[in-house]
Design an enzyme around this catalytic site. Structure first.
Site, mmCIF file in Angstrom:
data_model
loop_
_atom_site.group_PDB
_atom_site.id
_atom_site.type_symbol
_atom_site.label_atom_id
_atom_site.label_comp_id
_atom_site.label_asym_id
_atom_site.label_seq_id
_atom_site.Cartn_x
_atom_site.Cartn_y
_atom_site.Cartn_z
ATOM 1 N N GLU A 50 0.799 -1.218 0.000
ATOM 2 C CA GLU A 50 0.000 0.000 0.000
ATOM 3 C C GLU A 50 0.835 1.274 0.000
ATOM 4 O O GLU A 50 0.570 2.198 -0.788
ATOM 5 C CB GLU A 50 -0.985 0.002 1.176
ATOM 6 C CG GLU A 50 -2.162 -0.962 0.995
ATOM 7 C CD GLU A 50 -1.847 -2.402 1.370
ATOM 8 O OE1 GLU A 50 -0.726 -2.669 1.823
ATOM 9 O OE2 GLU A 50 -2.741 -3.262 1.234
ATOM 10 N N HIS A 74 -11.163 -4.320 9.491
ATOM 11 C CA HIS A 74 -11.743 -4.211 8.140
ATOM 12 C C HIS A 74 -13.095 -3.498 8.150
ATOM 13 O O HIS A 74 -13.929 -3.738 7.286
ATOM 14 C CB HIS A 74 -11.941 -5.602 7.525
ATOM 15 C CG HIS A 74 -10.694 -6.227 6.977
ATOM 16 N ND1 HIS A 74 -9.668 -6.648 7.771
ATOM 17 C CD2 HIS A 74 -10.304 -6.492 5.704
ATOM 18 C CE1 HIS A 74 -8.701 -7.169 7.009
ATOM 19 N NE2 HIS A 74 -9.065 -7.083 5.758
#
Ligand SMILES: Cc1ncc(C[n+]2csc(CCOP(=O)(O)OP(=O)(O)O)c2C)c(N)n1
Ligand SMILES: [Mg+2]
Lengths: 342, 333
Positions: free
Chosen positions: B67, B136
């Protein structure tokens, strides 16, 4: 992402287990490893069933096919040694000694679960058995494992830490920062890479340049690449690396070549666009449980009826565990804001 | 209200987002999409499925699970002539890319005295109740909204998502675009013809007279459902969607508050130090003399999102809790 070419299942790594005949103790070890692998397999089959019958909230990432790694490594550890785990963590958790009923309870979000239902499949921690937790951040536990190894070294406890991760985590910078420090400071940590060849739906050839081994070797870290389907190979390698770590010889990197039989998660049913069916079938020919069973029988260390008995016992244990969890109560609503601070 | 008066074509939020990307990829060869599993898999949520077939793997690019790398690469590419759309699968992974966004992307234009610019879009997700647990499920748009130099879009309908994403891609600044993963299947009218929606213009989703509910993203849907229930007991709620947390259309919020005299702000980020606090303060400041009651805030409960459904459902505002809050605010019983 091009469609992956079918890769040969035969583990690239060498590491043939010694051909010496097994003694009595070895037989017990082998049967114990067999039982643990079967426990993971049965547990996971049940998880899949709970998901498909809409009894489990959310998703789960099944470990089926990779059992030899968790069990082969954890059988080389003491119960107070540490592990850190991943989103695909049920296998590690069971291999480190967790009870399936309490795990099922966690997966179903019940109060009796390992984390009181707060963690779920991707966050089971079992502190009593040295499991510092599954982790839903890819590579997120590299630092934690090294930190546990740092504690063990500072406190002189003789413990080691194992950091399990998938090859996808090789994309994460944190892993390399951690490896560097682990080697600089000779931390007793073993980085176990479960190379099942896919980062979700993308083949690792498309995400990792160079060699996997070369990454750790660049730091001077002792590295081995092995066949992750043969538990005897895994277990012997793990014993070697654990011993090195306990003797103060520092970290190591163990690459285990393996395959996940199911989808990335339980909902990943249509996989043909990213991996060929033939590849799936080919890998299932090298099933870790069958490989060990064949060895046990072939070497006349035990007979099929013993293995069948183990399987039957485990199966009913798993069925009882799931039943327990299904009937267990949910946490009290008042639990929602407890445990935010210690 | 900018509700489309289109031809009745109904598509999902996911389709609207894909259409916006496809149109911009077609229009501008410097646009590219990069992220984990964005190509053949079409993202983990399958939202971009098929995009790679038209534009090829050179422009819809699968990345390693890196990322900070793909974000940093996006910043550099944006500074040198490209228009990257970086895909960060879960908003929770914002934590990994914060240096690239906050210290690099946000500051480069200013630090260079206006010489350099970073026209990139970072698409990511938010939203709980998917049973995905603490790592998440978060809605972290407040973090980016806090930082000067970054724009933040937080759409609530397919129509808005499409028009705003196209604007975001054409913007000369780093824009973070938050998609609620629970809304990808939400359907709405989206015209066939091209349109864009400028950043920083709020939209009144429902007109009303008794109470203003300022809501973002999926909380707009929650508030609309609450408004239906409120109507049944004779309370007329106005629903205002700022659509961007920055640039923020303060006037529309304040004017609605002046009209109704009562305001609730609903957002799925953590309540403390969050988007609701900022919006409430803007409204309190701008409509002080018109307000009959303090501005009320409803955000996600200040806890890590629990896995267990019975606990998770308690952590976010629902039509019922918004209804109760509005009812109490209006002094009804
Ligand atoms: C930092 C981060 N990025 C992305 C994801 C989404 N994600 C979950 S699992 C996964 C693939 C992981 O692949 P690998 O590490 O090889 O493990 P495997 O699933 O094969 O066991 C991805 C991208 C994540 N959880 N964390
Ligand atoms: Mg993998």
């Amino acid at each position: 992402m091009a469609k992956a070419k079918s890769s040969k299942p035969a583990g690239k790594g060498a590491g043939k287990p010694a051909g010496k005949p097994a003694g009595k103790e070895d037989v017990e070890d082998l049967l114990q490893m067999y039982e643990q692998m079967v426990r993971i397999r049965e547990f996971e089959d049940k998880v899949n069933e709970l998901y498909t019958s809409a009894k489990m909230p959310g998703l789960a990432h099944l470990y089926i096919g990779e059992e030899a790694i968790a069990v082969g490594v954890c059988e080389a550890l003491n119960s107070d040694d540490y592990i850190t785990s991943t989103h695909r963590g049920h296998g590690h958790c069971i291999a480190k000694g967790a009870a399936v009923d309490i795990m099922f309870a966690e997966l179903l979000g019940k109060a009796a679960g390992y984390c009181g239902g707060k963690g779920g499949s991707m966050h089971i921690a079992d502190q009593a058995n040295g499991n510092l937790g599954a982790n839903a951040i890819v590579g997120g536990s590299a630092g934690i494992a090294a930190g546990a190894a740092f504690s063990a070294k500072r406190l002189g406890t003789g413990q080691v830490a194992v950091c399990f991760f998938g090859e996808g985590a090789l994309g994460q910078g944190l892993l390399y920062e951690t490896m560097n420090m682990a080697q600089l400071w000779k931390l007793p940590v073993i980085f176990v890479c479960e190379n099942n060849m896919y980062n979700e739906y993308t083949h690792y050839n498309e995400t990792a340049a160079g060699t996997l081994a070369g990454r750790a070797e660049a730091f001077g870290i002792h590295t081995e690449e092995i066949d992750g389907q043969d538990i005897r190979v895994v277990n012997e390698a793990a014993k070697r690396l654990v011993e090195r770590a306990r003797k103060g010889e520092g970290p190591s990197f163990l690459i285990c070549n393996t395959y996940r039989y199911h989808g990335h998660h339980v909902g990943d049913i249509d996989r043909a666009y990213y991996r060929p069916k033939e590849e799936e079938l080919e890998w299932q020919q090298r099933d870790p449980i069958t490989i060990l069973a064949d060895w046990i029988i072939g070497q006349k260390l035990s007979d099929q009826s013993v293995l069948d008995h183990i399987q039957a016992d485990v199966r009913s244990e798993v069925a009882r565990g799931a039943e327990f969890a299904l009937n267990a109560p949910y946490p009290d609503p008042s639990e929602v804001d407890t445990n935010v601070y210690a | 209200m900018s509700t489309p008066n289109g031809n009745g074509r109904v598509i999902t939020m996911g389709q609207a987002i894909k259409e916006a990307l496809a149109e911009e990829l077609r229009r501008d060869p410097t646009v590219y999409v990069m992220g984990e599993d964005v190509a053949e898999a079409g993202t983990a949520f399958k939202v971009l499925k098929g995009l790679v077939d038209e534009f090829g793997p050179e422009r819809v690019i699968d990345s390693p699970i890196s990322e900070p790398g793909i974000t940093g690469l996006g910043v550099g590419a944006a500074m040198t002539g490209m228009r990257p759309v970086v895909d960060i699968m879960f908003g929770d992974f914002s934590t990994l890319i914060m240096d690239q966004m906050v210290n690099q992307a946000a500051k480069i234009h200013y630090m260079s005295g206006g010489k350099l610019k970073v026209p990139m879009v970072l698409r990511t997700t938010m939203g709980a109740t998917r049973r995905s647990a603490a790592q998440h499920s978060q809605s972290l748009h407040a973090w980016f909204s806090h930082v000067p130099g970054i724009k933040v879009v937080i759409p609530s309908t397919p129509y808005d998502a499409k028009g705003l994403l196209k604007s975001a891609i054409r913007d000369e600044n780093p824009v973070v675009f938050f998609e609620d993963k629970m809304m990808y299947q939400l359907k709405g009218e989206v015209p066939e013809e091209e349109y864009i929606i400028p950043l920083g213009v709020a939209d009144v989703k429902r007109e009303g007279t008794d109470v203003t509910i300022v809501a973002t993203s999926s909380m707009v849907q929650v508030s609309l459902a609450a408004a239906d229930k409120l109507a049944e007991i004779g309370i007329s709620a106005e629903i205002v969607d700022p659509r961007c947390t920055f640039p923020l259309d303060k006037d529309t919020l304040i004017n609605s508050a002046k009209k109704t005299s009562r305001v609730i702000v609903v957002d799925e980020g953590y309540e403390r130090y969050g988007v609701t606090a900022e919006l409430a303060s803007v409204i309190a400041d701008g409509a002080f003399y018109y307000l009959d009651a303090p501005v009320k805030r409803m955000g996600a409960m200040d806890v890590p999102i629990p896995f267990s459904p019975v606990l998770e459902d308690l952590t976010v505002p629902t039509p019922d809790t918004v209804f109760e809050m509005a009812k109490a605010l209006c002094g009804a019983n």
